[in-house]
Design an enzyme around this catalytic site. Structure first.
Site, short mmCIF file in Angstrom:
data_model
loop_
_atom_site.label_atom_id
_atom_site.label_comp_id
_atom_site.label_asym_id
_atom_site.label_seq_id
_atom_site.Cartn_x
_atom_site.Cartn_y
_atom_site.Cartn_z
N SER A 109 0.98 12.21 33.23
CA SER A 109 0.88 12.30 34.70
C SER A 109 -0.31 11.63 34.75
O SER A 109 -1.23 12.03 33.65
CB SER A 109 0.87 13.57 35.31
OG SER A 109 0.56 13.89 36.16
N SER A 110 -0.85 11.72 36.30
CA SER A 110 -2.18 10.96 36.71
C SER A 110 -3.65 12.53 36.49
O SER A 110 -4.55 11.33 36.09
CB SER A 110 -2.36 10.15 37.00
OG SER A 110 -1.73 10.41 37.99
N CYS A 111 -2.86 13.05 36.12
CA CYS A 111 -3.70 14.31 36.25
C CYS A 111 -4.09 14.45 34.84
O CYS A 111 -5.20 14.98 34.66
CB CYS A 111 -3.29 15.38 36.70
SG CYS A 111 -1.81 16.70 35.75
N TYR A 138 -1.17 21.91 32.53
CA TYR A 138 -0.32 20.46 32.76
C TYR A 138 -1.02 19.40 31.82
O TYR A 138 -0.21 19.10 31.54
CB TYR A 138 0.28 20.60 33.64
CG TYR A 138 1.49 19.20 33.84
CD1 TYR A 138 2.93 19.10 33.64
CD2 TYR A 138 0.90 18.31 34.46
CE1 TYR A 138 3.10 18.85 34.07
CE2 TYR A 138 1.58 17.54 35.36
CZ TYR A 138 2.93 17.48 34.35
OH TYR A 138 3.97 15.92 34.60
N LYS A 142 0.10 17.22 28.49
CA LYS A 142 0.72 16.01 28.62
C LYS A 142 -0.49 15.16 27.83
O LYS A 142 0.00 14.26 26.91
CB LYS A 142 0.58 15.60 29.71
CG LYS A 142 1.95 15.68 30.91
CD LYS A 142 2.63 15.41 30.87
CE LYS A 142 4.06 15.96 30.86
NZ LYS A 142 5.38 15.51 30.68
N HIS A 181 5.19 18.98 45.16
CA HIS A 181 4.01 17.99 45.41
C HIS A 181 3.70 17.72 47.19
O HIS A 181 4.74 18.53 47.55
CB HIS A 181 4.37 17.07 45.16
CG HIS A 181 4.62 16.76 43.34
ND1 HIS A 181 5.72 16.61 42.32
CD2 HIS A 181 3.16 17.03 42.84
CE1 HIS A 181 5.13 17.24 41.42
NE2 HIS A 181 4.40 17.45 40.94
O1 GFB Z 1 0.81 16.89 45.32
P1 GFB Z 1 -0.23 18.05 45.84
O2 GFB Z 1 0.62 19.45 45.47
O3 GFB Z 1 -0.40 17.65 43.98
O4 GFB Z 1 -1.21 18.25 46.37
P2 GFB Z 1 -1.82 17.37 42.90
C1 GFB Z 1 -1.81 16.52 46.99
C2 GFB Z 1 -2.82 17.39 47.74
O5 GFB Z 1 -1.89 17.76 48.90
C3 GFB Z 1 -3.44 18.74 47.36
C4 GFB Z 1 -2.43 19.22 49.51
O6 GFB Z 1 -4.84 18.26 48.13
C5 GFB Z 1 -3.37 19.53 48.52
O7 GFB Z 1 -4.04 21.09 48.42
N1 GFB Z 1 -1.25 19.33 50.38
C6 GFB Z 1 -1.42 19.10 52.04
C7 GFB Z 1 -0.63 20.25 50.11
N2 GFB Z 1 -0.27 20.25 52.42
C8 GFB Z 1 -0.05 20.67 51.61
C9 GFB Z 1 1.48 21.31 50.40
O8 GFB Z 1 1.43 21.44 52.11
N3 GFB Z 1 2.19 21.50 49.52
C10 GFB Z 1 1.75 20.69 48.69
N4 GFB Z 1 1.47 20.54 47.54
N5 GFB Z 1 0.04 20.15 49.05
C11 GFB Z 1 -0.36 18.26 41.38
C12 GFB Z 1 -0.39 18.30 39.86
O9 GFB Z 1 -2.12 17.77 41.47
O10 GFB Z 1 -0.14 16.55 40.90
C13 GFB Z 1 0.39 18.71 38.41
O11 GFB Z 1 -0.93 19.91 39.79
C14 GFB Z 1 0.50 16.75 38.94
O12 GFB Z 1 -0.37 18.43 37.75
C15 GFB Z 1 0.93 16.43 39.85
O13 GFB Z 1 -0.87 15.74 38.00
C16 GFB Z 1 1.74 14.89 39.74
O14 GFB Z 1 -2.02 15.54 43.01
O15 GFB Z 1 -3.13 17.50 43.41
#
Ligand code: GFB
Length: 322
Positions: A109-111, A138, A142, A181
């Site tokens: 993953s890109s993280c 995580y 990875k 996500h």
């Molecule tokens: O997609 P996401 O959960 O993961 O969140 P990451 C991306 C951004 O969207 C963050 C915002 O800034 C969240 O605060 N966001 C806004 C939301 N509303 C929402 C919502 O309702 N739900 C969620 N989930 N986010 C993950 C990593 O990071 O991405 C993993 O934790 C992995 O390790 C994955 O790399 C691909 O992009 O921040």
């Protein structure tokens, strides 16, 4: 091209990524798959994984099995995210080696890149600085997967290597708001608010500031990239060119607030949107540098609008089945 009758094991074939790879490979004419659902095989268990490989001896292994989730799940279940992912990848990679797998592709993953690395993120930025806190466990797991593949190549000559997809979305995504996500979460939130299926809710909450930038790739494009790389690249090519993994992305990112506007329009929600600043933003930006995969000859084909529409259609179909 890799022969159509090769025995292929796609670990995680019921998940969004694994199911897209299986769909793509079946469509291409591959016909010799070995699959196990989570209830049939616990990949966290070393004995069970070893026995499975001893019996089935897959020739090609694609590691799409992982414990995954959005920012909140990663930040909350930190122990599970590091433990399960370390075990799954170590068990599969070691069993694939012991049972003579011809090729293994590990998906990360890109993280994995440092939180404040220069953008876009080049493959060589791995391990150059500290990681984003919300998903550090995580990411560490990875990174260990990348290093397992690299080490098995250097010590045993195993044809094992890694690819790092950007944030993915598409059919079979997880729409559970606590674990998902951002993209599936916003599809669901706008849909429910539009149809007022959640009592008393007529506004949509978006986590964080809306400012973080994210890159999104439709999962069928990822499956296409995996097929392309599986045929084009061997571990030797990868490690001899001085990298340990290849980025897979679309090369463009968008702010969370612009993404929300897009999804809002596609779903057809017209009321209020509020930002919940108590929720974390996570990494400010993580845009992959896709120069290498473009130079090899692969490029994504699904634009974000079309991908969101297809994902929303899939979501609606599941709702109708309920
Ligand atoms: O997609 P996401 O959960 O993961 O969140 P990451 C991306 C951004 O969207 C963050 C915002 O800034 C969240 O605060 N966001 C806004 C939301 N509303 C929402 C919502 O309702 N739900 C969620 N989930 N986010 C993950 C990593 O990071 O991405 C993993 O934790 C992995 O390790 C994955 O790399 C691909 O992009 O921040």
């Amino acid at each position: 091209m890799i022969e159509l009758d090769k025995k292929i094991y796609i670990a995680g074939h019921t998940g969004m990524v694994g199911s897209a790879i299986l769909r793509k490979f079946k469509w291409l004419g591959y016909n010799n798959f070995v699959t196990r659902s989570r209830s049939e095989l616990d990949l966290v268990n070393q004995n069970d994984t070893d026995n499975f490989f001893k019996i089935e001896k897959p020739e090609i292994v694609i590691v799409a099995a992982a414990k995954v989730g959005g920012i909140l799940a990663n930040n909350t279940y930190r122990a599970e995210f590091i433990y399960d992912n370390l075990m799954i990848e170590a068990n599969i990679i070691n069993a694939a080696y012991k049972n003579g797998a011809e090729k293994l592709i590990f998906l990360g993953s890109s993280c994995i890149y440092p939180k404040l690395a220069p953008q876009p993120l080049k493959e060589e930025y791995l391990l150059t600085n500290t990681l984003e806190h919300t998903n550090e466990p995580y990411a560490i797991a990875k990174i260990a997967g990348i290093k397992l593949c690299e080490s098995y190549f250097h010590q045993y000559g195993s044809n094992f290597y890694s690819v790092m997809p950007t944030n993915l979305y598409g059919p079979n995504d997880n729409f559970d708001l606590a674990a998902s996500h951002v993209l599936p979460a916003l599809i669901r939130k706008f849909h429910e608010a539009k149809n007022k299926t959640v009592e008393g809710k007529n506004r949509v909450e978006i986590w964080g500031s809306g400012k973080p930038m994210r890159e999104f790739l439709f999962v069928d494009d990822l499956a296409d990239a995996i097929f392309f790389l599986m045929n084009k690249i061997n571990a030797k090519d990868m490690y001899e060119s001085g990298i340990t993994h290849l980025n897979i992305g679309c090369g463009e990112d968008i702010s969370i607030s612009d993404l929300a506007d897009k999804i809002k329009k596609i779903v057809g929600y017209e009321e209020e949107v509020v930002y919940d600043h108590t929720k974390p933003d996570g990494a400010p930006k993580k845009l992959l540098d896709v120069t290498r995969i473009h130079q090899l000859g692969w490029k994504h084909t699904t634009n974000l609008d079309d991908g969101i529409k297809k994902t929303y259609e899939w979501f609606l179909e599941q709702e109708r089945k309920k």
